[in-house]
Design a protein around this motif. Structure first.
Motif, mmCIF file in Angstrom:
data_model
loop_
_atom_site.group_PDB
_atom_site.id
_atom_site.type_symbol
_atom_site.label_atom_id
_atom_site.label_comp_id
_atom_site.label_asym_id
_atom_site.label_seq_id
_atom_site.Cartn_x
_atom_site.Cartn_y
_atom_site.Cartn_z
ATOM 1 N N GLY A 416 5.705 52.763 33.741
ATOM 2 C CA GLY A 416 4.688 53.591 33.108
ATOM 3 C C GLY A 416 3.358 52.865 33.074
ATOM 4 O O GLY A 416 3.266 51.670 33.364
ATOM 5 N N SER A 583 10.777 55.036 30.664
ATOM 6 C CA SER A 583 9.387 55.191 31.081
ATOM 7 C C SER A 583 8.509 55.579 29.905
ATOM 8 O O SER A 583 8.879 56.463 29.116
ATOM 9 C CB SER A 583 9.270 56.261 32.181
ATOM 10 O OG SER A 583 7.918 56.444 32.563
ATOM 11 N N ARG A 585 4.359 56.787 29.206
ATOM 12 C CA ARG A 585 3.578 57.856 29.820
ATOM 13 C C ARG A 585 3.261 57.562 31.286
ATOM 14 O O ARG A 585 2.940 56.429 31.643
ATOM 15 C CB ARG A 585 2.276 58.044 29.048
ATOM 16 C CG ARG A 585 1.440 59.201 29.574
ATOM 17 C CD ARG A 585 0.109 59.284 28.877
ATOM 18 N NE ARG A 585 -0.684 60.352 29.452
ATOM 19 C CZ ARG A 585 -1.976 60.273 29.694
ATOM 20 N NH1 ARG A 585 -2.633 59.163 29.409
ATOM 21 N NH2 ARG A 585 -2.622 61.305 30.214
ATOM 22 N N CYS A 586 3.390 58.602 32.118
ATOM 23 C CA CYS A 586 2.977 58.539 33.521
ATOM 24 C C CYS A 586 1.837 59.529 33.741
ATOM 25 O O CYS A 586 1.724 60.534 33.030
ATOM 26 C CB CYS A 586 4.145 58.893 34.451
ATOM 27 S SG CYS A 586 5.451 57.650 34.501
ATOM 28 N N SER A 591 4.760 60.226 39.792
ATOM 29 C CA SER A 591 5.007 58.900 39.222
ATOM 30 C C SER A 591 6.201 58.934 38.280
ATOM 31 O O SER A 591 7.008 57.996 38.243
ATOM 32 C CB SER A 591 3.761 58.418 38.475
ATOM 33 O OG SER A 591 2.673 58.265 39.351
ATOM 34 N N SER A 592 6.329 60.029 37.518
ATOM 35 C CA SER A 592 7.465 60.159 36.602
ATOM 36 C C SER A 592 8.785 60.182 37.371
ATOM 37 O O SER A 592 9.765 59.557 36.960
ATOM 38 C CB SER A 592 7.314 61.426 35.769
ATOM 39 O OG SER A 592 8.445 61.645 34.963
ATOM 40 N N ARG A 593 8.812 60.892 38.497
ATOM 41 C CA ARG A 593 10.046 60.940 39.297
ATOM 42 C C ARG A 593 10.399 59.554 39.816
ATOM 43 O O ARG A 593 11.576 59.166 39.815
ATOM 44 C CB ARG A 593 9.876 61.926 40.454
ATOM 45 C CG ARG A 593 11.089 62.010 41.377
ATOM 46 C CD ARG A 593 10.906 63.078 42.433
ATOM 47 N NE ARG A 593 11.023 64.409 41.881
ATOM 48 C CZ ARG A 593 12.172 65.063 41.733
ATOM 49 N NH1 ARG A 593 13.327 64.488 42.095
ATOM 50 N NH2 ARG A 593 12.197 66.266 41.224
ATOM 51 N N SER A 595 9.691 56.791 38.393
ATOM 52 C CA SER A 595 10.088 55.969 37.253
ATOM 53 C C SER A 595 11.486 56.306 36.764
ATOM 54 O O SER A 595 12.286 55.416 36.467
ATOM 55 C CB SER A 595 9.084 56.150 36.108
ATOM 56 O OG SER A 595 7.802 55.703 36.475
ATOM 57 N N THR A 601 15.060 63.577 36.709
ATOM 58 C CA THR A 601 13.939 64.488 36.929
ATOM 59 C C THR A 601 14.434 65.891 37.226
ATOM 60 O O THR A 601 13.901 66.881 36.702
ATOM 61 C CB THR A 601 13.057 63.978 38.078
ATOM 62 O OG1 THR A 601 12.587 62.665 37.752
ATOM 63 C CG2 THR A 601 11.869 64.900 38.291
ATOM 64 N N ASP A 606 10.557 64.307 32.335
ATOM 65 C CA ASP A 606 9.201 64.227 32.875
ATOM 66 C C ASP A 606 8.345 63.412 31.920
ATOM 67 O O ASP A 606 8.010 63.873 30.826
ATOM 68 C CB ASP A 606 8.619 65.628 33.064
ATOM 69 C CG ASP A 606 7.263 65.601 33.755
ATOM 70 O OD1 ASP A 606 6.800 64.504 34.110
ATOM 71 O OD2 ASP A 606 6.678 66.684 33.942
ATOM 72 N N ALA A 607 8.001 62.191 32.321
ATOM 73 C CA ALA A 607 7.179 61.335 31.458
ATOM 74 C C ALA A 607 5.707 61.693 31.535
ATOM 75 O O ALA A 607 4.913 61.189 30.739
ATOM 76 C CB ALA A 607 7.379 59.865 31.859
ATOM 77 N N SER A 608 5.326 62.584 32.446
ATOM 78 C CA SER A 608 3.919 62.970 32.535
ATOM 79 C C SER A 608 3.521 63.949 31.447
ATOM 80 O O SER A 608 2.331 64.219 31.262
ATOM 81 C CB SER A 608 3.619 63.566 33.913
ATOM 82 O OG SER A 608 4.281 64.805 34.084
#
Length: 757
Positions: A416, A583, A585-586, A591-593, A595, A601, A606-608
């Motif tokens: 992240g 993770s 925040r992305c 980027s989340s995928r 991570s 995912t 989803d970290a975004s």
């Protein structure tokens, strides 16, 4: 059942003859000579005319009178219902009750449709514009009334139509026939006759015109008489008729037959959720209906409500499809995405692919729950094998991430963007390991700084920075980890099988038999890999992959942290070897995928979705299972205290080693260390030459080279530049033994440096 009667009225087909009956005693009219009949006075022409007229009248009357008589008989046949048999009347009376029963059921269905449409309209308005207090009360009242109507419909549906109970008696059949006859006479025949008489009296000319028309009709009817018999049963009365249940009626509820009005009687929260799912294309009420509520909305959590529901069968939609459209659902409900939490209920909790748990929060639940102080801050010891306490769920439930399963350790991958708590989350893993005396810490910090400095007092190996010295130290740390892993495997093969079931490291071996868990922590891994030259970078990655693949059973536990883990910095094949992904925040979904991995995912992680406010909020994923957590807080001061307790613990247990114990890292390559060990062995044996077997036996007493054989030692010496073994003369009873002489070993040592380029 009465028998059929046939009433046949035969038309009169003869001629009518006019005659006069004369009394025998009455002589009749007498004509005298002087007095002649009138006809005679009229002459021959008048007589002929009279005869012709009489013949015409006889012909007309012969054709019309039978027709008039048949018309009268047909009218009476219709007016008295003579064409209906008693059986037909009986069936009509039964059908009257049946129609009333069905109409009552239809009325209930129509009421449900009407109320359902009203509730549906209010629901759509609620989704689009929200509900006022008055509209909320109306929606609640509609739901209550709809429940009552459904209950009434369900009750009515359970009452069968009893044909035997409505069978008419003979008296009722006779009364039906009489009443209908009177109604036809009074309602049809009497008004029709009165109207005809009034027309004739008021308009004689019209009457004169109507007479020939009626006479012609009567004449035709006399020639084509109607069959005045009882008719067969009408098709709609042929039976018995089998009643079918009302469409959609069950023992518990009655559902509208209009597909567009087919909605569940549910609380307002579920009605809104149904509308949002429909708008998102996840429900089709016309075909499958709405959600099936398993657990009703629960507002006891204090921040919105939770509910559990099943998606309807037949729609082909799963919870993962719903999770994939969380942003659409949140928009339809008028919520930020972070305030709508949807997860699939796992099988262990009675769940399946269609069962979901929904939380619609009034405020951001991840911020509302706050950051709890880590339990590690006050713990004297910790069982590292039981997992790392990571944080709290949105319901303030404690969550840990596993450190081992399936008999071996699983490694953790943190990623992240910077300044969102990635290093702070990694610190929890390190603190859990330090509080277990059976764990040895290897720590490499690519960015430097003060984040990890407290670990200097307890770490077996500690390095930071990516200058040349730092890169060399990082490579040496990986080399030592690989060597220690191999030593563990060799020892596991030698210990009592009862101590190492399945040939794997156990907590008892780690804490009491000199085989500690090898906890390797690498923060900002991408900085090391980007700074290393290509060949050295490739060697470092191979060592890391080897540790991840072969290390778990031997007690190797790798914790790696990086920022954006794209393919150039951290290869996908390397990331996929980690069992747990965490993770912060992305910046975007891609980027989340990278991570969190494809499995998590695809399951909705989803970290975004985390915003600038979500510092210290993480997405933790193990395979396809994931959860957003508010990470525990362990300040640098608290971490320092943990490190101090960990050092005292190891000093008491005798497991303080490496840099923390004043045992500096050996920087020479292993082959150079092997040359030095061989020279030391020659010094001890007070000789300048020795066979390879003798040197291997001498080095075997050293912990680093314990168990080394002549083949392995020969490879190391050749790698150091000592060449192949040569003839060394008569040694150990052999006339021409092969081995190494001191000059060759010393020359190789002098030709090398202690720094690996």
């Amino acid at each position: 059942m009465s028998t059929s009667r046939t009433t046949e009225v035969a038309p009169y087909e003869g001629e009518y003859v006019w005659a006069e009956i004369i009394d025998d005693d009455d002589p009749g009219p007498q004509h005298t000579q002087e007095e002649k009949p009138t006809s005679a006075r009229r002459g021959p022409a008048a007589a002929r005319t009279a005869r012709y007229a009489a013949a015409a009248l006889r012909a007309i009357s012969g054709g019309t009178v039978p027709g008039l008589r048949h018309a009268w008989a047909a009218t009476a046949h219709w007016a008295t219902l003579a064409y209906m048999s008693d059986e037909e009347i009986r069936r009509r009376l039964v059908k009257r009750h049946l129609d009333a029963y069905l109409e009552q059921r239809h009325d209930v269905t129509a009421d449900i449709n009407r109320l359902g449409k009203k509730a549906q309209k209010l629901t759509r308005d609620a989704v689009d514009f929200g509900l006022t207090a008055e509209e909320g009360r109306r929606l609640k009242d509609l739901g209550t009334e709809l429940k009552l109507r459904r209950t009434a419909g369900a009750t009515l549906a359970q009452i069968p139509f009893d044909i035997a109970a409505v069978q008419p008696t003979h008296e009722q059949i006779r009364r039906y026939r009489t009443v209908r006859a009177l109604s036809r006479f009074a309602g049809v025949l009497l008004p029709t006759g009165s109207a005809a008489l009034a027309i004739v009296l008021s308009a004689p000319v019209a009457g004169l015109v109507a007479v020939p028309v009626l006479a012609g009709a009567a004449w035709w009817l006399g020639r084509h008489p109607l069959a005045l018999t009882q008719r067969a049963l009408p098709a709609d009365l042929v039976g018995p008729r089998e009643l079918e249940p009302l469409p959609g009626v069950t023992d518990d509820a009655i559902v509208a037959t209009d597909p567009e009005a087919e909605i569940e009687v549910l609380p307002e929260e579920v009605i809104r959720l149904n509308a949002a799912l429909t708008a998102a294309g996840l429900l089709n009420p016309a075909k499958t209906g709405g959600l099936e509520v398993i657990e009703a909305p629960d507002h006891s959590i204090g921040n919105g409500y939770t509910l559990t529901a099943d998606l309807p069968k037949g729609g082909g939609k799963l919870v993962k499809d719903v999770i994939g459209k969380t942003d659409v659902l949140a928009a339809e409900l008028g919520l930020p995405k972070m305030q709508l939490v949807i997860r699939e209920v796992p099988a262990a909790e009675g769940g399946h692919g269609r069962r979901m748990h929904v939380w619609e929060a009034e405020e951001d639940p991840y911020l509302a729950v706050g950051h709890a102080t880590s339990p590690l801050a006050a713990a004297d010891t910790w069982d590292f094998w039981s997992g790392t306490p990571l944080g709290q769920s949105i319901l303030a439930e404690r969550r840990s991430i596993p450190t081992e399963f399936a008999g071996g350790f699983t490694s953790h991958f943190y990623s992240g963007i910077m300044r969102f708590g990635k290093t702070a989350a990694m610190r929890l893993d390190v603190a859990a390991g330090l509080l277990d005396p059976g764990v040895r810490l290897y720590l490499a910090n690519g960015k430097g700084g003060a984040d990890w400095k407290p670990a200097l007092t307890v770490a077996h190996r500690f390095t930071q920075g990516t200058d040349e010295a730092g890169l060399t130290a990082f490579e040496d740390l990986l080399e030592e980890l690989v060597d220690d892993m191999n030593i563990h495997y060799r020892k596991l093969g030698e210990v009592d099988p009862k101590l190492a079931p399945e040939g794997r490291l156990t907590p008892d071996l780690a804490r009491h038999h000199g085989m500690p868990v090898l906890l390797a922590v690498i923060d900002e891994l991408q900085l090391y890999l980007l700074a290393l030259p290509p060949k050295r970078r490739e060697r470092a990655l191979e060592k890391l992959k080897n540790l991840l693949r072969a290390g778990p059973a031997a007690g190797v536990f790798l914790v790696a942290g990086t920022q954006r883990p794209d393919g150039e910095e951290i290869p996908t094949g390397f990331r996929d070897l980690f069992g747990v992904r965490v993770s912060v925040r992305c910046l975007d979904a891609r980027s989340s995928r990278m991570s969190l991995g494809d499995l998590a995912t695809d399951a909705g992680a989803d970290a975004s979705v985390l915003t600038e406010d979500h510092v210290g909020v993480v997405v933790a994923a193990t395979g396809h299972r994931w959860e957003i957590l508010s990470a525990d807080f362990l300040s640098l001061t608290e971490f320092t205290a943990v490190c101090e307790r960990a050092r005292r613990m190891r000093e008491e247990a005798g497991t303080l080693t490496g840099d923390a114990a004043g045992q500096p890292r050996i920087t020479e390559p292993r082959e150079i260390r092997a040359v030095k060990a061989c020279l030391a062995a020659l010094d001890e044996m007070n000789t300048d030459r020795a066979r390879l077997e003798t040197l291997a036996e001498a080095l075997g007493s050293d912990e680093e080279f314990e168990g080394i054989d002549k083949t392995t030692l020969g490879v190391l010496l050749r790698k150091a530049g000592c060449g192949n073994a040569v003839s060394i003369g008569a040694v150990d009873g052999l006339t021409n033994a092969k081995g190494y002489k001191r000059p060759a070993l010393q020359a190789a040592l002098d030709a090398t440096t202690t720094t690996t380029k």
